[in-house]
Design an enzyme around this catalytic site. Structure first.
Site, short mmCIF file in Angstrom:
data_model
loop_
_atom_site.label_atom_id
_atom_site.label_comp_id
_atom_site.label_asym_id
_atom_site.label_seq_id
_atom_site.Cartn_x
_atom_site.Cartn_y
_atom_site.Cartn_z
N GLU A 51 -3.59 7.47 -4.02
CA GLU A 51 -3.45 6.22 -3.26
C GLU A 51 -3.35 5.04 -4.21
O GLU A 51 -4.10 4.95 -5.17
CB GLU A 51 -4.67 6.05 -2.35
CG GLU A 51 -4.58 4.83 -1.44
CD GLU A 51 -5.89 4.57 -0.70
OE1 GLU A 51 -5.95 4.87 0.51
OE2 GLU A 51 -6.84 4.08 -1.32
N TYR A 83 0.86 -1.20 0.00
CA TYR A 83 0.00 0.00 0.00
C TYR A 83 0.89 1.24 0.00
O TYR A 83 1.84 1.33 0.78
CB TYR A 83 -0.88 0.00 1.26
CG TYR A 83 -1.63 1.31 1.49
CD1 TYR A 83 -2.97 1.44 1.12
CD2 TYR A 83 -1.00 2.41 2.07
CE1 TYR A 83 -3.65 2.63 1.32
CE2 TYR A 83 -1.68 3.60 2.27
CZ TYR A 83 -3.00 3.70 1.90
OH TYR A 83 -3.67 4.88 2.08
#
Ligand code: GDP
Ligand code: MN
Length: 383
Positions: free
Chosen positions: A190, A101
């Site tokens: 993101e 991530y």
């Protein structure tokens, strides 16, 4: 402004962040064609402006073009958290060895962009932050100093990425993500998951990209990406009329002049036991047309039961605002209760104008708090 995954990936591509090749489709037939052109297995992905598509059945692997078409049939029209799927992104399927991530967002408290990176990707980041906070590496970038490559290395080493090739690829992606963030005036970039394939290639499998609305004037090609159908119809109307408007969830329509006063108005409505229906800022002007435009947007919201007009006359004179309010209310034939609080330049004159000519649904109150209480009462909430 939020971008769809495929649009965010297009911006990623422009700064050199690796993504999978894909095609946009709006019908099952187009999904099949896309799969044929791409060849081999593909993923069919719902394009909606919300996360958690995978869990909701909006992301499906297809081994053949026929399967892609079948998946498209089941995904188009699917309701994911109130967003109905109309577009699909069909991309070449990736084999996944690891899911990481990576994100870059604004930390308003620190007034600096904040990187977050963890090797525990794929799942929601809030869960990682809660269950294993040590696995989440955070790093601020001072916008005046800009990004430096050591910051990428700190993220990568901090999260415990051991493979040198992975380290190098991720560090490069970190730098490019910062570039994308600055270049496209992003509020959030993101990548979840950032994957490592079995052969060791790192790439962005998903994208979440939010661009600052206030910067769109200098981002014409990003502004073009806006999906007008997906926007809240009230906010779309407001944008069209150049009214600064944010929809909220309550019953008291709020209208102020200046962002600070309008925010205080939202607060005081809440303090008085009511719920604001919106944040609407008239800005410096208080001319009749501006008031009409703002009222048109506010009264379009069926939840609004009362309107609180909070004006402080600085450069805007209260007598002018009072005339504007009367003109707007008459012109639009508004029957909802309106509570007005005027203060500042020519306030007495403004109140006199309203007192003389105001229709019965228009109430003038001397202070902000009293006006808020009145508006809340008229909205049917509070004591
Ligand atoms: P989200 O659920 O809205 O965040 O959508 P994502 O794009 O992140 O996809 C959800 C999940 O589907 C990912 O975390 C992956 O596990 C899986 N997925 C997406 N694309 C692929 C792919 O190309 N191959 C494989 N094997 N899985 C994928
Ligand atoms: Mn995701």
């Amino acid at each position: 402004m939020d971008l769809y995954e495929y649009q965010g990936k297009e911006l990623f591509q422009r700064v050199g962040i690796p993504v999978s090749e894909g095609r946009l489709a709006t019908t099952p037939g187009e999904a099949r064609q896309a799969a044929e052109v791409l060849g081999g297995p593909v993923v069919v992905k719902a394009q909606v402006l919300t996360g958690g598509r995978g869990k909701a059945g909006g992301v499906k692997l297809a081994r053949t073009a026929h399967e892609a078409e079948e998946h498209a049939k089941s995904i188009i029209g699917l309701d994911i958290k109130g967003h109905v799927v109309k577009r699909l992104w069909v991309e070449r399927a990736s084999d996944i060895a690891k899911e990481y991530y990576l994100s870059l967002t604004f930390d308003r408290g620190a007034k600096q962009p904040l990187f977050m990176f963890t090797t525990q990707g794929g799942i929601e980041i809030e869960q990682v932050a809660e269950e294993s906070p040590d696995a989440l590496v955070k790093l601020h970038v001072d916008p005046l100093e800009g990004f430096h490559p050591w910051q990428a290395r700190r993220l990568v080493y901090g999260a415990g990425v051991a493979d040198p090739s992975e380290q190098k690829q991720i560090a490069a992606i970190v730098g490019r993500l910062y570039e994308a963030f600055v270049r496209f005036d992003a509020m959030l970039c993101e990548i979840n998951p950032l994957i490592v394939t079995p052969d060791g290639t790192v790439k962005a499998l998903d994208s979440k990209f939010t661009v600052d609305d206030n910067a769109l004037y200098r981002q014409p090609d990003v502004a073009e990406m806006r999906d007008r159908d997906a926007a809240d119809p009230l906010e779309a109307l407001a944008r069209e009329k150049l009214v600064t408007y944010v929809k909220l969830d309550g019953e008291v329509g709020v209208l102020g002049n200046g962002a600070g006063l309008t925010m205080s108005t939202v607060d005081v409505v809440t303090f008085a036991g009511g719920r604001p229906a919106d944040f609407c800022d008239l800005g410096g002007g208080g001319d009749a047309q501006g008031v009409v435009d703002a009222l048109e947007v506010i009264t379009r919201d069926p939840q609004v039961k009362a309107i609180f007009f909070n004006i402080f006359g600085g450069i805007t004179r209260c007598d002018e605002v009072a005339k504007g309010v009367l003109q707007a209310v008459a012109q639009m034939g508004i029957v909802l209760p309106i509570v007005v609080r005027l203060d500042g330049t020519n306030a007495d004159e403004g109140r006199r104008i309203l007192a003389e000519a105001a229709p019965p649904n228009l109430h003038v109150e001397p202070t902000m708090l009293e006006a808020a209480r009145k508006a809340v009462e008229l909205s049917g909430a509070g004591a």
